[in-house]
Design a protein around this motif. Structure first.
Motif, PDB file in Angstrom:
ATOM      1  N   LYS A  48     -20.951 -28.441  30.862  1.00  0.00           N
ATOM      2  CA  LYS A  48     -21.152 -27.416  30.045  1.00  0.00           C
ATOM      3  C   LYS A  48     -19.649 -27.012  29.903  1.00  0.00           C
ATOM      4  O   LYS A  48     -19.009 -26.794  30.777  1.00  0.00           O
ATOM      5  N   ILE A  49     -19.504 -26.662  28.523  1.00  0.00           N
ATOM      6  CA  ILE A  49     -17.965 -26.424  28.251  1.00  0.00           C
ATOM      7  C   ILE A  49     -17.885 -25.005  27.740  1.00  0.00           C
ATOM      8  O   ILE A  49     -18.850 -24.457  26.933  1.00  0.00           O
ATOM      9  N   HIS A  50     -17.153 -23.913  28.284  1.00  0.00           N
ATOM     10  CA  HIS A  50     -17.290 -22.662  28.122  1.00  0.00           C
ATOM     11  C   HIS A  50     -16.185 -22.115  27.218  1.00  0.00           C
ATOM     12  O   HIS A  50     -15.141 -22.594  27.182  1.00  0.00           O
ATOM     13  N   ASN A  51     -16.602 -21.423  26.127  1.00  0.00           N
ATOM     14  CA  ASN A  51     -15.501 -20.839  25.298  1.00  0.00           C
ATOM     15  C   ASN A  51     -14.485 -21.436  24.720  1.00  0.00           C
ATOM     16  O   ASN A  51     -13.363 -21.422  24.630  1.00  0.00           O
ATOM     17  N   TRP A  63     -23.363 -27.888  19.907  1.00  0.00           N
ATOM     18  CA  TRP A  63     -22.065 -27.502  19.698  1.00  0.00           C
ATOM     19  C   TRP A  63     -22.125 -26.560  18.910  1.00  0.00           C
ATOM     20  O   TRP A  63     -21.181 -25.674  18.479  1.00  0.00           O
ATOM     21  N   HIS A  78     -10.633 -25.137  25.838  1.00  0.00           N
ATOM     22  CA  HIS A  78     -11.790 -24.323  26.468  1.00  0.00           C
ATOM     23  C   HIS A  78     -11.337 -23.675  27.663  1.00  0.00           C
ATOM     24  O   HIS A  78     -10.443 -23.994  28.263  1.00  0.00           O
ATOM     25  N   GLU A  79     -12.075 -23.121  28.374  1.00  0.00           N
ATOM     26  CA  GLU A  79     -11.908 -22.168  29.495  1.00  0.00           C
ATOM     27  C   GLU A  79     -12.733 -22.546  30.796  1.00  0.00           C
ATOM     28  O   GLU A  79     -12.907 -21.894  31.881  1.00  0.00           O
ATOM     29  N   GLY A  80     -13.365 -23.784  30.636  1.00  0.00           N
ATOM     30  CA  GLY A  80     -14.106 -24.279  31.888  1.00  0.00           C
ATOM     31  C   GLY A  80     -15.154 -25.186  31.599  1.00  0.00           C
ATOM     32  O   GLY A  80     -15.370 -25.443  30.418  1.00  0.00           O
ATOM     33  N   ARG A  90     -15.516 -18.870  19.085  1.00  0.00           N
ATOM     34  CA  ARG A  90     -15.535 -19.553  20.467  1.00  0.00           C
ATOM     35  C   ARG A  90     -17.244 -19.800  20.485  1.00  0.00           C
ATOM     36  O   ARG A  90     -17.917 -19.371  20.215  1.00  0.00           O
ATOM     37  N   ARG A  91     -17.227 -21.195  21.023  1.00  0.00           N
ATOM     38  CA  ARG A  91     -18.515 -21.663  21.358  1.00  0.00           C
ATOM     39  C   ARG A  91     -18.737 -22.127  22.801  1.00  0.00           C
ATOM     40  O   ARG A  91     -17.860 -22.893  23.156  1.00  0.00           O
ATOM     41  N   ASP A  92     -19.829 -22.206  23.180  1.00  0.00           N
ATOM     42  CA  ASP A  92     -20.299 -22.978  24.275  1.00  0.00           C
ATOM     43  C   ASP A  92     -20.780 -24.390  24.000  1.00  0.00           C
ATOM     44  O   ASP A  92     -21.801 -24.499  22.979  1.00  0.00           O
ATOM     45  N   GLU A 140     -18.282 -27.083  33.404  1.00  0.00           N
ATOM     46  CA  GLU A 140     -19.288 -27.646  34.605  1.00  0.00           C
ATOM     47  C   GLU A 140     -20.220 -28.699  34.434  1.00  0.00           C
ATOM     48  O   GLU A 140     -20.286 -29.159  33.510  1.00  0.00           O
TER      49      GLU A 140
END
Length: 144
Positions: free
Chosen positions: A106-109, A16, A136-138, A87-89, A140
């Protein structure tokens, strides 16, 4: 034959962007598609049709035991300034017996929207747990 059994949920790691990576719980690995309802006035059916719309992602919550002097959750939350934030991936990996990832989310932004300290109780007999809720914004899933 072992691959026929479901994976246990208790052996995982979270990358994280912080220094300490041990978490006791992760929740909110959810995504959904919001349906769009539409009806043209000339359709012979007296009901709407449904089609897929926007994707929606639930907030992710990470929980861990509190260690004295470790304020990373609060420090990250304090990066919020008006409409900017750090923000972090994130990568959340479910591990096998050899400590190798078998599934990755995988979690984006991601950015923190809530930090919660422990519930204090004089008669309690458990570890002090803190949590951070992330927007978050996505999301996967890699399940190779």
């Amino acid at each position: 034959m072992a691959e026929l059994y479901p994976l246990p949920v208790f052996h995982f790691v979270v990358q994280w962007g912080g220094t300490r990576v041990g978490f006791s719980e992760v929740s909110g690995l959810t995504q959904e598609v919001q349906p769009i309802e539409y009806r043209d006035g000339a359709l012979p059916e007296y009901s709407t049709i449904k089609m897929p719309g926007l994707k929606k992602y639930s907030n992710v919550t990470l929980k861990r035991g509190i260690i004295a002097g470790d304020n990373e959750f609060f420090n990250w939350l304090n990066t919020v300034k008006l409409n900017t934030v750090e923000r972090r991936d994130l990568v959340i990996s479910l591990l096998n017996e050899e400590h190798e990832p078998v599934m990755n989310w995988k979690i984006h932004n991601a950015f923190p929207i809530k930090v919660e300290g422990p519930g204090l109780k004089a008669s309690g007999n458990e570890v002090a747990i803190e949590s951070v809720e992330l927007a978050h914004e996505g999301l996967e899933l890699q399940n190779d």
